[in-house]
Design a protein around this motif. Structure first.
Motif, PDB file in Angstrom:
ATOM      1  N   LEU A  29     -34.276  -3.547  23.038  1.00  0.00           N
ATOM      2  CA  LEU A  29     -33.508  -3.549  24.881  1.00  0.00           C
ATOM      3  C   LEU A  29     -32.033  -2.331  24.064  1.00  0.00           C
ATOM      4  O   LEU A  29     -31.577  -2.115  25.605  1.00  0.00           O
ATOM      5  CB  LEU A  29     -33.341  -4.751  25.258  1.00  0.00           C
ATOM      6  N   PHE A  30     -31.609  -2.656  23.388  1.00  0.00           N
ATOM      7  CA  PHE A  30     -29.940  -2.003  23.380  1.00  0.00           C
ATOM      8  C   PHE A  30     -30.545  -0.300  23.101  1.00  0.00           C
ATOM      9  O   PHE A  30     -29.648   0.388  23.936  1.00  0.00           O
ATOM     10  CB  PHE A  30     -29.383  -1.639  22.305  1.00  0.00           C
ATOM     11  N   PHE A  31     -31.279   0.212  22.719  1.00  0.00           N
ATOM     12  CA  PHE A  31     -31.794   1.899  23.021  1.00  0.00           C
ATOM     13  C   PHE A  31     -32.328   2.052  24.291  1.00  0.00           C
ATOM     14  O   PHE A  31     -32.159   2.747  24.176  1.00  0.00           O
ATOM     15  CB  PHE A  31     -32.370   1.860  21.590  1.00  0.00           C
ATOM     16  N   ALA A  32     -32.911   0.821  24.959  1.00  0.00           N
ATOM     17  CA  ALA A  32     -33.222   1.598  26.202  1.00  0.00           C
ATOM     18  C   ALA A  32     -32.615   1.553  26.984  1.00  0.00           C
ATOM     19  O   ALA A  32     -32.040   2.367  28.028  1.00  0.00           O
ATOM     20  CB  ALA A  32     -34.199   0.901  26.874  1.00  0.00           C
ATOM     21  N   THR A  33     -30.860   0.893  26.639  1.00  0.00           N
ATOM     22  CA  THR A  33     -29.849   0.380  27.140  1.00  0.00           C
ATOM     23  C   THR A  33     -28.983   2.051  27.373  1.00  0.00           C
ATOM     24  O   THR A  33     -28.706   2.936  28.151  1.00  0.00           O
ATOM     25  CB  THR A  33     -29.297  -0.647  27.492  1.00  0.00           C
ATOM     26  N   ARG A  34     -29.143   2.577  26.145  1.00  0.00           N
ATOM     27  CA  ARG A  34     -28.237   3.566  25.651  1.00  0.00           C
ATOM     28  C   ARG A  34     -29.164   4.570  25.723  1.00  0.00           C
ATOM     29  O   ARG A  34     -28.425   5.648  27.491  1.00  0.00           O
ATOM     30  CB  ARG A  34     -28.426   4.075  24.637  1.00  0.00           C
ATOM     31  N   GLY A  35     -29.951   4.712  26.419  1.00  0.00           N
ATOM     32  CA  GLY A  35     -31.117   5.816  27.588  1.00  0.00           C
ATOM     33  C   GLY A  35     -30.939   6.179  28.885  1.00  0.00           C
ATOM     34  O   GLY A  35     -30.499   7.305  29.365  1.00  0.00           O
ATOM     35  N   ILE A  36     -30.821   4.874  29.529  1.00  0.00           N
ATOM     36  CA  ILE A  36     -30.387   4.635  30.535  1.00  0.00           C
ATOM     37  C   ILE A  36     -29.144   5.389  30.628  1.00  0.00           C
ATOM     38  O   ILE A  36     -29.139   6.115  32.164  1.00  0.00           O
ATOM     39  CB  ILE A  36     -30.661   3.895  31.115  1.00  0.00           C
ATOM     40  N   TYR A  37     -28.169   4.591  30.741  1.00  0.00           N
ATOM     41  CA  TYR A  37     -26.861   5.072  30.348  1.00  0.00           C
ATOM     42  C   TYR A  37     -26.394   6.673  30.446  1.00  0.00           C
ATOM     43  O   TYR A  37     -25.458   7.065  30.783  1.00  0.00           O
ATOM     44  CB  TYR A  37     -25.349   4.634  28.966  1.00  0.00           C
ATOM     45  N   LYS A  38     -27.120   7.132  29.327  1.00  0.00           N
ATOM     46  CA  LYS A  38     -26.878   8.512  29.023  1.00  0.00           C
ATOM     47  C   LYS A  38     -27.833   9.210  30.640  1.00  0.00           C
ATOM     48  O   LYS A  38     -26.946  10.699  30.664  1.00  0.00           O
ATOM     49  CB  LYS A  38     -27.835   9.417  27.867  1.00  0.00           C
ATOM     50  N   ASP A  39     -28.698   8.574  31.006  1.00  0.00           N
ATOM     51  CA  ASP A  39     -29.475   9.763  31.921  1.00  0.00           C
ATOM     52  C   ASP A  39     -28.767   9.125  32.957  1.00  0.00           C
ATOM     53  O   ASP A  39     -28.034  10.746  34.183  1.00  0.00           O
ATOM     54  CB  ASP A  39     -30.718   8.467  32.427  1.00  0.00           C
ATOM     55  N   GLU A  40     -28.228   8.539  33.663  1.00  0.00           N
ATOM     56  CA  GLU A  40     -26.711   7.822  34.504  1.00  0.00           C
ATOM     57  C   GLU A  40     -25.863   8.752  34.165  1.00  0.00           C
ATOM     58  O   GLU A  40     -25.076   9.713  35.625  1.00  0.00           O
ATOM     59  CB  GLU A  40     -26.656   7.033  34.543  1.00  0.00           C
ATOM     60  N   LYS A  41     -25.322   9.210  32.908  1.00  0.00           N
ATOM     61  CA  LYS A  41     -24.203  10.529  33.021  1.00  0.00           C
ATOM     62  C   LYS A  41     -24.222  11.349  33.025  1.00  0.00           C
ATOM     63  O   LYS A  41     -23.992  12.255  34.002  1.00  0.00           O
ATOM     64  CB  LYS A  41     -23.135  10.166  31.739  1.00  0.00           C
ATOM     65  N   LEU A  42     -25.785  11.548  32.606  1.00  0.00           N
ATOM     66  CA  LEU A  42     -26.342  13.512  33.186  1.00  0.00           C
ATOM     67  C   LEU A  42     -26.324  13.682  34.961  1.00  0.00           C
ATOM     68  O   LEU A  42     -25.587  14.320  34.873  1.00  0.00           O
ATOM     69  CB  LEU A  42     -27.787  13.515  32.185  1.00  0.00           C
ATOM     70  N   ILE A  43     -26.421  12.926  34.835  1.00  0.00           N
ATOM     71  CA  ILE A  43     -26.886  12.690  36.772  1.00  0.00           C
ATOM     72  C   ILE A  43     -25.797  13.129  37.664  1.00  0.00           C
ATOM     73  O   ILE A  43     -25.180  13.626  38.359  1.00  0.00           O
ATOM     74  CB  ILE A  43     -27.574  11.619  37.599  1.00  0.00           C
ATOM     75  N   LYS A  44     -24.514  12.086  36.691  1.00  0.00           N
ATOM     76  CA  LYS A  44     -23.256  11.991  37.500  1.00  0.00           C
ATOM     77  C   LYS A  44     -22.459  13.723  36.980  1.00  0.00           C
ATOM     78  O   LYS A  44     -21.802  14.223  38.037  1.00  0.00           O
ATOM     79  CB  LYS A  44     -22.196  10.794  37.414  1.00  0.00           C
ATOM     80  N   SER A  45     -22.529  14.194  36.022  1.00  0.00           N
ATOM     81  CA  SER A  45     -22.714  14.958  35.867  1.00  0.00           C
ATOM     82  C   SER A  45     -22.829  16.324  36.592  1.00  0.00           C
ATOM     83  O   SER A  45     -22.116  17.444  36.938  1.00  0.00           O
ATOM     84  CB  SER A  45     -22.715  15.577  34.076  1.00  0.00           C
ATOM     85  N   LEU A  46     -23.955  16.246  36.485  1.00  0.00           N
ATOM     86  CA  LEU A  46     -24.812  17.264  37.253  1.00  0.00           C
ATOM     87  C   LEU A  46     -24.339  17.499  38.876  1.00  0.00           C
ATOM     88  O   LEU A  46     -24.413  18.302  39.520  1.00  0.00           O
ATOM     89  CB  LEU A  46     -26.327  17.151  37.067  1.00  0.00           C
ATOM     90  N   ASP A  47     -24.388  15.895  39.575  1.00  0.00           N
ATOM     91  CA  ASP A  47     -23.631  15.713  41.070  1.00  0.00           C
ATOM     92  C   ASP A  47     -22.369  16.104  40.994  1.00  0.00           C
ATOM     93  O   ASP A  47     -22.308  16.787  42.426  1.00  0.00           O
ATOM     94  CB  ASP A  47     -23.574  14.059  41.621  1.00  0.00           C
ATOM     95  N   ARG A  48     -21.270  16.662  40.320  1.00  0.00           N
ATOM     96  CA  ARG A  48     -19.805  17.424  40.127  1.00  0.00           C
ATOM     97  C   ARG A  48     -20.478  19.300  40.428  1.00  0.00           C
ATOM     98  O   ARG A  48     -19.555  19.376  40.459  1.00  0.00           O
ATOM     99  CB  ARG A  48     -19.238  16.865  39.187  1.00  0.00           C
ATOM    100  N   LEU A  49     -21.126  19.190  39.481  1.00  0.00           N
ATOM    101  CA  LEU A  49     -21.495  20.606  39.603  1.00  0.00           C
ATOM    102  C   LEU A  49     -21.600  21.727  41.110  1.00  0.00           C
ATOM    103  O   LEU A  49     -22.176  22.307  42.068  1.00  0.00           O
ATOM    104  CB  LEU A  49     -22.680  21.344  38.475  1.00  0.00           C
ATOM    105  N   ARG A  50     -22.171  20.561  41.708  1.00  0.00           N
ATOM    106  CA  ARG A  50     -23.285  20.738  42.824  1.00  0.00           C
ATOM    107  C   ARG A  50     -22.349  20.748  44.077  1.00  0.00           C
ATOM    108  O   ARG A  50     -21.201  21.123  44.538  1.00  0.00           O
ATOM    109  CB  ARG A  50     -24.325  20.065  43.594  1.00  0.00           C
TER     110      ARG A  50
END
Length: 135
Positions: free
Chosen positions: A114-135
């Motif tokens: 569950l910790f590794f899943a949490t870390r993966g979800i957090y990384k996805d959320e961070k990636l999406i936020k960084s992509l939104d800044r580029l738009r």
């Protein structure tokens, strides 16, 4: 959904949590002299928390479109799985003598998954936020 690594971690956590229902965590003799194997079916609170962790992990897999809710529910599942471990260790103190089963690993890896899943979800959320800044 399946291509995300956190889906695999959540699936592994659910499978391990369901497997704790049948496999012993600890086995030994009680104060009354009876030999007992401690698994999730032997104790109602542990049973409820183990099933809740497994079901929560399975439900969280399908919330891939709402990553914030998925992250929160995974953190709740992580807390519940740690509480389950605490209850297991408190229950083992009622035994006079005994030993931990090899299957105790199943209970110990659920919070790790569950910790590794949490870390993966957090990384996805961070990636999406960084992509939104580029738009």
């Amino acid at each position: 959904m399946i291509q995300r690594v956190q889906t695999l971690w959540l699936l592994l956590a659910a499978a391990a949590s369901f497997l704790t229902l049948n496999f012993a965590f600890y086995s030994g003799t009680t104060a009354e002299g009876a030999y007992l194997e401690l698994n999730a079916k032997e104790n109602i609170p542990i049973l409820i928390l183990s099933v809740a962790t497994a079901v929560l992990a399975l439900v969280t897999i399908f919330l891939y479109k709402n990553r914030k809710l998925q992250l929160k529910l995974t953190l709740v599942g992580l807390a519940v799985s740690i509480l389950t471990l605490v209850l297991y260790f408190r229950k083992t103190s009622e035994f006079v003598n005994g030993n931990y089963s090899i299957w105790a690993i199943l209970s110990l890896v659920v919070p790790v998954f569950l910790f590794f899943a949490t870390r993966g979800i957090y990384k996805d959320e961070k990636l999406i936020k960084s992509l939104d800044r580029l738009r």
